[in-house]
Design an enzyme around this catalytic site. Structure first.
Site, PDB file in Angstrom:
ATOM      1  N   ASP A  78       0.818  -1.208   0.000  1.00  0.00           N
ATOM      2  CA  ASP A  78       0.000   0.000   0.000  1.00  0.00           C
ATOM      3  C   ASP A  78       0.857   1.265   0.000  1.00  0.00           C
ATOM      4  O   ASP A  78       2.026   1.254   0.390  1.00  0.00           O
ATOM      5  CB  ASP A  78      -0.880   0.042   1.260  1.00  0.00           C
TER       6      ASP A  78
ATOM      7  N   HIS B 263      -5.965   3.069  -4.142  1.00  0.00           N
ATOM      8  CA  HIS B 263      -5.896   3.312  -2.690  1.00  0.00           C
ATOM      9  C   HIS B 263      -6.306   4.756  -2.383  1.00  0.00           C
ATOM     10  O   HIS B 263      -5.834   5.331  -1.406  1.00  0.00           O
ATOM     11  CB  HIS B 263      -4.487   2.998  -2.193  1.00  0.00           C
TER      12      HIS B 263
ATOM     13  N   HIS C 246      -5.873   9.457   0.522  1.00  0.00           N
ATOM     14  CA  HIS C 246      -5.756   8.596   1.707  1.00  0.00           C
ATOM     15  C   HIS C 246      -6.590   9.050   2.904  1.00  0.00           C
ATOM     16  O   HIS C 246      -6.110   9.086   4.045  1.00  0.00           O
ATOM     17  CB  HIS C 246      -4.283   8.466   2.105  1.00  0.00           C
TER      18      HIS C 246
ATOM     19  N   TYR D 203      -6.664   2.737   5.927  1.00  0.00           N
ATOM     20  CA  TYR D 203      -6.988   2.336   7.303  1.00  0.00           C
ATOM     21  C   TYR D 203      -8.009   1.195   7.341  1.00  0.00           C
ATOM     22  O   TYR D 203      -8.578   0.898   8.381  1.00  0.00           O
ATOM     23  CB  TYR D 203      -7.531   3.517   8.128  1.00  0.00           C
TER      24      TYR D 203
ATOM     25  N   HIS E 266       3.493  -2.124   3.399  1.00  0.00           N
ATOM     26  CA  HIS E 266       3.606  -0.808   2.755  1.00  0.00           C
ATOM     27  C   HIS E 266       4.930  -0.631   2.019  1.00  0.00           C
ATOM     28  O   HIS E 266       5.949  -1.183   2.426  1.00  0.00           O
ATOM     29  CB  HIS E 266       3.474   0.296   3.813  1.00  0.00           C
TER      30      HIS E 266
HETATM   31 ZN   LIG Z   1      -2.695   3.245   3.144  1.00  0.00          ZN
END
Ligand SMILES: [Zn+2]
Ligand SMILES: *[C@@H]1O[C@H](CO)[C@@H](O)[C@H](O)[C@H]1NC(C)=O
Ligand SMILES: *[C@@H]1O[C@H](CO)[C@@H](O)[C@H](O)[C@H]1NC(C)=O
Ligand SMILES: *[C@@H]1O[C@H](CO)[C@@H](O)[C@H](O)[C@H]1NC(C)=O
Ligand SMILES: *[C@@H]1O[C@H](CO)[C@@H](O)[C@H](O)[C@H]1NC(C)=O
Ligand SMILES: *[C@@H]1O[C@H](CO)[C@@H](O)[C@H](O)[C@H]1NC(C)=O
Length: 385
Positions: free
Chosen positions: A155, A205, A209, A247, A309
């Site tokens: 991510d 994504h 964010h 999240y 990530h």
């Molecule tokens: Zn993220």
């Protein structure tokens, strides 16, 4: 149906991982809900997603090369202005609302770095709301990989650190799914192009964010739509199939907008290393490797979808250090976007990106890639400013 052979009845995970209290993409999820992937998650032919994105090669559109000044023009610089969204997107949303397909769930609210809270009296775990933040698993979402499978994803890219990751994966002949942030694509065109050119799978994504359940329908639309459009314009016309909520914050309203308007399936995760906290000195590479070791030597049922990530060198290094254990422990490793039926784009006819027909949006009928009603000029979708 292509998917019928892939129905998965998934059992509870045997081990539960207690994540430290933390904020970023860091909700640990209990694994108590049996679930089944949908036989057909995607929208039927004629669904408005067909109208939302201009076609590429077959309608003569030629896209500016990624990273050029022309390419970077015309996109929102930050949070999209919801009064300037393309009318095609807004019309599709309105049609979905009018058809009763978007649940009328109030927006949640939050303080920075806290889980979103719904207005008093509303239960986030109710079937009506089903908030992923509160670990409610809507059966339409993907939480688990098939038994024995390690589904690779990262991510928050693309970032400068993504280059190291991509080089390492390339040297090891593996690819992954990258849930990318739209503004990060604008800021890191080189690592974006590197991921795409190495045949990695690109997924959504959001644009900036946010906690998506805190947003209005229109703001959800902008966060998803611009990210899809930028990926589309930067990949010769491919339309992403999957999105992951920042999240893990999604509920029945947000997931319905993603699915009904944009044909996006929601992907969450079943394990979390809290690797993101390496970027704030709240975690260490060694601790993340140790957590990963636990998962990789643990039960194979269900398969692993681990939140990881590509933010900074440390988060990338932790995964690189743990990588040999994936094979050593007998996991079947595959890019997450390929666990459903091998296709990573809505308009991909086959399992590899080489099979994509950029000129045709293909939703819900893999064999009908020459449907002429979808071809030709699509002037309604050009209003991206
Ligand atoms: Zn993220
Ligand atoms: C996955 O493993 C679980 C636990 O062993 C089992 O109950 C389930 O049937 C398996 N699922 C599939 C699709 O094989
Ligand atoms: C994206 O591509 C479409 C053509 O498919 C074009 O109309 C649009 O202007 C592009 N968006 C941006 C911001 O460049
Ligand atoms: C990757 O694939 C190439 C060509 O198939 C092969 O020569 C090489 O040994 C492979 N490398 C690894 C690490 O598997
Ligand atoms: C698509 O074509 C393949 C092979 O030609 C066939 O096996 C499959 O059933 C078809 N799928 C649909 C949805 O028609
Ligand atoms: C393809 O789509 C067209 C128009 O929607 C439809 O008439 C035709 O039956 C479809 N063909 C197949 C093989 O599904």
């Amino acid at each position: 149906m292509l998917l019928s052979a892939l129905l998965l009845v998934l059992s509870p995970v045997l081990s539960a991982y207690a994540a430290p209290a933390a904020a970023h993409d860091s909700h640990d999820h209990e694994h108590t809900t049996a679930q089944r992937l949908p036989a057909a998650w995607y929208q039927p032919r004629g669904h408005p997603v067909h109208q939302l994105f201009s076609r590429a090669t077959t309608d003569g559109v030629s896209y500016p090369a990624v990273g050029t000044p022309e390419w970077s023009q015309g996109w929102p610089q930050g949070v999209p202005d919801n009064t300037k969204l393309p009318s095609a997107w807004v019309n599709a949303l309105n049609a979905a609302v009018a058809a009763g397909k978007i649940p009328n769930i109030p927006q949640s609210s939050n303080q920075p770095n806290q889980n979103p809270v719904y207005p008093q009296g509303l239960n986030p775990n109710s079937p009506e709301i089903c908030s992923a933040t509160y670990k409610c698993r809507n059966p339409e979402d993907i939480w688990d990989a098939p038994n024995g499978t390690y589904a690779t994803s990262f991510d928050d890219g693309p970032q400068p650190a993504s280059a190291t990751l991509l080089d390492f994966m390339s040297a090891n002949n593996v690819t992954g799914t990258h849930f990318m942030i739209g503004t990060n694509i604008l800021n890191n065109p080189d690592t974006f192009a590197k991921a795409f050119n190495l045949n990695h799978d690109i997924a959504v994504h959001t644009w900036t964010h946010p906690y998506m359940t805190t947003l209005s329908n229109l703001d959800v639309l902008g966060q998803l739509g611009y990210t899809m459009q930028l990926i589309h314009n930067s990949t010769g016309g491919r339309v992403p199939r999957f999105w992951r909520p920042p999240y893990g914050d999604s509920d029945n309203r947000v997931r319905a907008i993603a699915a009904e308007v944009f044909g996006l399936q929601t992907v969450v995760w079943n394990q979390d290393t809290n690797d993101w906290a390496i970027s704030t000195n709240g975690n260490t590479v060694d601790k993340v490797v140790s957590t990963l070791t636990g998962y990789l030597t643990g039960p194979k049922t269900p398969g692993l979808i681990i939140l990881e990530h590509e933010i900074v060198d440390g988060t990338v290094q932790a995964w690189i250090n743990a990588f040999p254990m994936i094979k050593a422990n007998g996991w079947n490793m595959i890019s997450l976007a390929k666990i459903v039926d091998g296709r990573s784009y809505q308009n991909a006819a086959g399992s590899s990106s080489d099979d994509v027909e950029p000129g045709d949006i293909l939703v819900g009928d893999e064999n009908n890639s020459t449907d002429t009603s979808d071809d030709g000029d699509d002037s309604s979708s050009n209003a991206t400013s």
